[in-house]
Design an enzyme around this catalytic site. Structure first.
Site, short mmCIF file in Angstrom:
data_model
loop_
_atom_site.label_atom_id
_atom_site.label_comp_id
_atom_site.label_asym_id
_atom_site.label_seq_id
_atom_site.Cartn_x
_atom_site.Cartn_y
_atom_site.Cartn_z
N ASN A 38 -16.28 5.52 -2.23
CA ASN A 38 -16.49 4.48 -1.88
C ASN A 38 -18.04 5.40 -1.03
O ASN A 38 -19.48 4.70 -1.20
CB ASN A 38 -16.71 2.51 -1.61
N THR A 82 0.40 -1.18 0.04
CA THR A 82 0.11 -0.12 -0.09
C THR A 82 1.23 1.38 -0.28
O THR A 82 1.92 1.53 0.64
CB THR A 82 -0.75 0.26 0.80
N TYR A 116 -12.76 14.25 7.34
CA TYR A 116 -12.00 13.59 8.76
C TYR A 116 -11.01 15.28 8.57
O TYR A 116 -10.51 15.34 7.96
CB TYR A 116 -11.15 12.86 8.91
N LYS A 160 1.72 -4.14 6.75
CA LYS A 160 2.08 -3.88 4.99
C LYS A 160 4.18 -3.89 4.49
O LYS A 160 5.12 -4.52 3.66
CB LYS A 160 1.54 -2.93 4.56
N SER A 202 -0.78 3.42 10.90
CA SER A 202 -2.21 2.17 11.12
C SER A 202 -1.22 0.75 11.64
O SER A 202 -0.08 0.51 10.70
CB SER A 202 -3.28 2.14 10.24
N TYR A 239 -2.09 -2.10 10.97
CA TYR A 239 -2.56 -2.73 8.85
C TYR A 239 -1.38 -1.76 8.39
O TYR A 239 -0.75 -2.98 7.63
CB TYR A 239 -3.66 -2.37 8.42
N HIS A 240 -1.17 -0.80 8.52
CA HIS A 240 -0.18 -0.46 7.14
C HIS A 240 1.52 -1.08 7.52
O HIS A 240 1.81 -1.04 7.02
CB HIS A 240 -0.91 0.98 6.78
N1 LIG Z 1 -8.91 -2.25 -1.33
C1 LIG Z 1 -8.17 -0.30 -1.85
O1 LIG Z 1 -8.54 0.22 -1.57
C2 LIG Z 1 -6.42 -1.08 -1.51
C3 LIG Z 1 -5.96 -0.49 -1.24
C4 LIG Z 1 -4.31 -0.54 -1.45
C5 LIG Z 1 -4.32 -2.55 -0.42
N2 LIG Z 1 -4.96 -3.14 -0.68
C6 LIG Z 1 -4.93 -4.50 -0.27
O2 LIG Z 1 -4.87 -4.99 -1.04
C7 LIG Z 1 -5.53 -6.72 -0.56
C8 LIG Z 1 -6.93 -6.77 -1.27
O3 LIG Z 1 -8.08 -6.00 -0.64
P1 LIG Z 1 -9.35 -5.88 -0.60
O4 LIG Z 1 -9.79 -4.54 -0.72
O5 LIG Z 1 -9.49 -6.81 -1.61
O6 LIG Z 1 -9.24 -6.55 0.84
P2 LIG Z 1 -10.83 -7.60 0.96
O7 LIG Z 1 -11.19 -7.44 2.00
O8 LIG Z 1 -12.02 -7.24 0.32
O9 LIG Z 1 -10.27 -8.44 0.79
C9 LIG Z 1 -8.67 -9.76 1.15
C10 LIG Z 1 -9.47 -11.01 1.55
O10 LIG Z 1 -8.75 -12.04 1.47
C11 LIG Z 1 -9.20 -12.82 2.42
N3 LIG Z 1 -8.13 -12.90 3.21
C12 LIG Z 1 -7.15 -12.84 4.84
N4 LIG Z 1 -6.81 -13.39 4.76
C13 LIG Z 1 -6.61 -14.70 4.67
C14 LIG Z 1 -5.72 -15.85 4.80
N5 LIG Z 1 -5.20 -15.74 5.82
N6 LIG Z 1 -6.43 -16.99 4.71
C15 LIG Z 1 -6.61 -16.58 3.10
N7 LIG Z 1 -8.15 -15.73 2.89
C16 LIG Z 1 -7.72 -14.75 3.35
C17 LIG Z 1 -10.45 -12.21 3.35
O11 LIG Z 1 -11.40 -13.21 3.51
C18 LIG Z 1 -10.48 -11.95 2.19
O12 LIG Z 1 -11.91 -11.58 1.17
C19 LIG Z 1 -5.19 -6.40 0.75
O13 LIG Z 1 -4.04 -6.75 0.75
C20 LIG Z 1 -5.10 -5.05 0.82
O14 LIG Z 1 -4.30 -4.54 1.65
C21 LIG Z 1 -6.06 -2.38 -0.95
#
Ligand SMILES: NC(=O)c1ccc[n+]([C@@H]2O[C@H](COP(=O)([O-])OP(=O)(O)OC[C@H]3O[C@@H](n4cnc5c(N)ncnc54)[C@H](O)[C@@H]3O)[C@@H](O)[C@H]2O)c1
Length: 382
Positions: free
Chosen positions: A240, A144, A255, A185, A179, A181-182
């Site tokens: 969203n 990220t 915010y 990463k 955070s 979470y970040h």
């Molecule tokens: N959506 C965004 O805006 C965004 C931005 C930057 C980075 N990301 C990164 O992209 C990735 C996907 O994001 P997203 O928005 O689709 O999130 P999401 O939560 O919808 O998708 C992640 C999926 O991974 C699954 N998961 C998590 N841990 C697991 C595990 N141990 N085993 C099997 N499945 C597992 C979850 O159930 C979920 O369905 C993440 O790593 C997130 O950090 C997302």
């Protein structure tokens, strides 16, 4: 190619699995429904009901004749990963399987520990599954832009050359996440870099900004193929969320002073970026880092754009700054480089009024499902 999508039930994972299958790749998708579980626990269910991964893959196969192999399993379980990698013998693995909510990771000890363990162990097991079962597999990992934080200098694509006392060396660009979470990463990137250096893995780490959007060519085949779409304070990403707030007639929740600037991208561009990263891999044994976003906006810019799109379809969209629940700079310098993916061939879908209006209209069809109690932030950073 033979491609595994980790986190294949997710907001990005499901559209990616379909997109890669539609391009003729053989696709395996694995998910343990962690996001669905946390959404239930935190009253953060998505706006649009989504069939589970097995059912969606069956619907997609009926409509297109393309098969997505599904595993319901946990990427932190070594046996599950070993079986999957041994069966799929992947050329590439796209790693989305993490707990991605910054607010959730800041809810307290249990949520923080769950996020830390899940994310680090999923990455660790992905690395080891490759080492043991598919050493030439290209790992495409979702990082990220939040790893970098908001430094007062230009942000490079992953690396920076530093001159110190007359000598030079290239290092990972300094990270300062906002955070837990970040921070996971950041730790993922370090873990990958270690195994690239020592074991010669081939990795692309995509530093992605917040994604917005709902529709892709594959989700347009059937409403049941739409991705998870969250508007709550835990899983919803800012654009969203604003779109749903606009439809609900709730003032847009900026915010603080709203000067926080980030790089954003359309869901369709995430699909393009991942596809390009797979099609044009780095050299074997390299860690390539690409900054994955197409445009930068302040939160105030986003609110104005959503309000403008709302007015275009007759919605009255007030904007109301609220106390910032996060600990972050609200006014800052922000100049990240993002030329790598464009050089690979990315053709951005920009955030036009037309794009926002189409999303507003889609959200409007589900207006009766919006729960206003899920909109205001419930988690404070301190
Ligand atoms: N959506 C965004 O805006 C965004 C931005 C930057 C980075 N990301 C990164 O992209 C990735 C996907 O994001 P997203 O928005 O689709 O999130 P999401 O939560 O919808 O998708 C992640 C999926 O991974 C699954 N998961 C998590 N841990 C697991 C595990 N141990 N085993 C099997 N499945 C597992 C979850 O159930 C979920 O369905 C993440 O790593 C997130 O950090 C997302």
């Amino acid at each position: 190619m033979r491609i595994i999508v980790l986190g294949g039930d997710g907001y990005l994972g499901w559209p990616t699995a379909m997109h890669l299958a539609a391009r003729g790749h053989e696709v395996w998708a694995i998910d343990n429904y962690l996001r669905r579980q946390i959404a239930l626990e935190t009253c953060s269910e998505p706006l649009i009901p989504t069939p589970n991964l097995t059912d969606r893959a069956a619907i997609y196969q009926t409509l297109t004749d393309q098969r997505i192999h599904v595993t319901i399993g946990d990427c932190t379980d070594r046996t599950v990963m070993a079986q999957l990698f041994a069966e799929a013998r992947p050329d590439a693995v796209v790693h989305y399987a993490e707990q991605p909510s910054a607010p959730f990771s800041m809810m307290g000890y249990d949520a923080a520990r769950r996020t830390l363990r899940n994310n680090l162990e999923a990455t660790f097991n992905t690395i080891w599954a490759c080492l043991e079962h598919a050493p030439d597999c290209h790992i495409v990992k979702l990082g990220t832009m939040g790893e970098y934080g908001t430094p007062n200098i230009d942000i490079e694509e992953g690396w920076i050359e530093i001159e110190h006392k007359g000598r030079k060396e290239k290092f990972l660009f300094p990270r300062a996440a906002g955070s837990l979470y970040h921070t996971t990463k950041v730790l993922d990137t370090d873990l990958l870099w270690f195994y690239v250096r020592i074991h010669g893995l081939t990795v692309t780490d995509l530093m992605q900004g917040p994604v917005y959007g709902l529709a892709t060519p594959e989700t347009d085949l059937d409403e049941r193929l739409l991705p998870n779409f969250h508007y709550d304070d835990i899983f919803g990403t800012v654009v969203n969320r604003f779109l749903v707030q606009a439809v609900a007639g709730v003032p847009l929740t900026v915010y603080g002073s709203g000067g926080q600037t980030r790089g954003y991208l359309n869901l369709n561009d995430t699909l393009q970026c991942v596809e390009l990263a797979i099609a044009r891999p780095p050299a074997a044994g390299e860690l390539r880092i690409l900054n994955q976003f197409t445009e930068t906006f302040t939160v105030n810019d986003l609110a104005e754009r959503v309000a403008g799109a709302g007015r275009a379809i007759g919605l009255d969209v007030p904007i109301k700054p609220i106390a910032n629940p996060r600990k972050e700079r609200e006014q800052h310098y922000y100049q990240p480089v993002h030329s790598g993916l464009i050089e690979l061939g990315l053709e951005p879908h920009l955030m036009s009024e037309e794009v926002l209006v189409a999303m507003l209209e889609r959200v409007r069809r589900y207006a009766d499902r919006i729960d206003r109690a899920r909109i205001l932030p419930r988690v404070r950073w301190n």
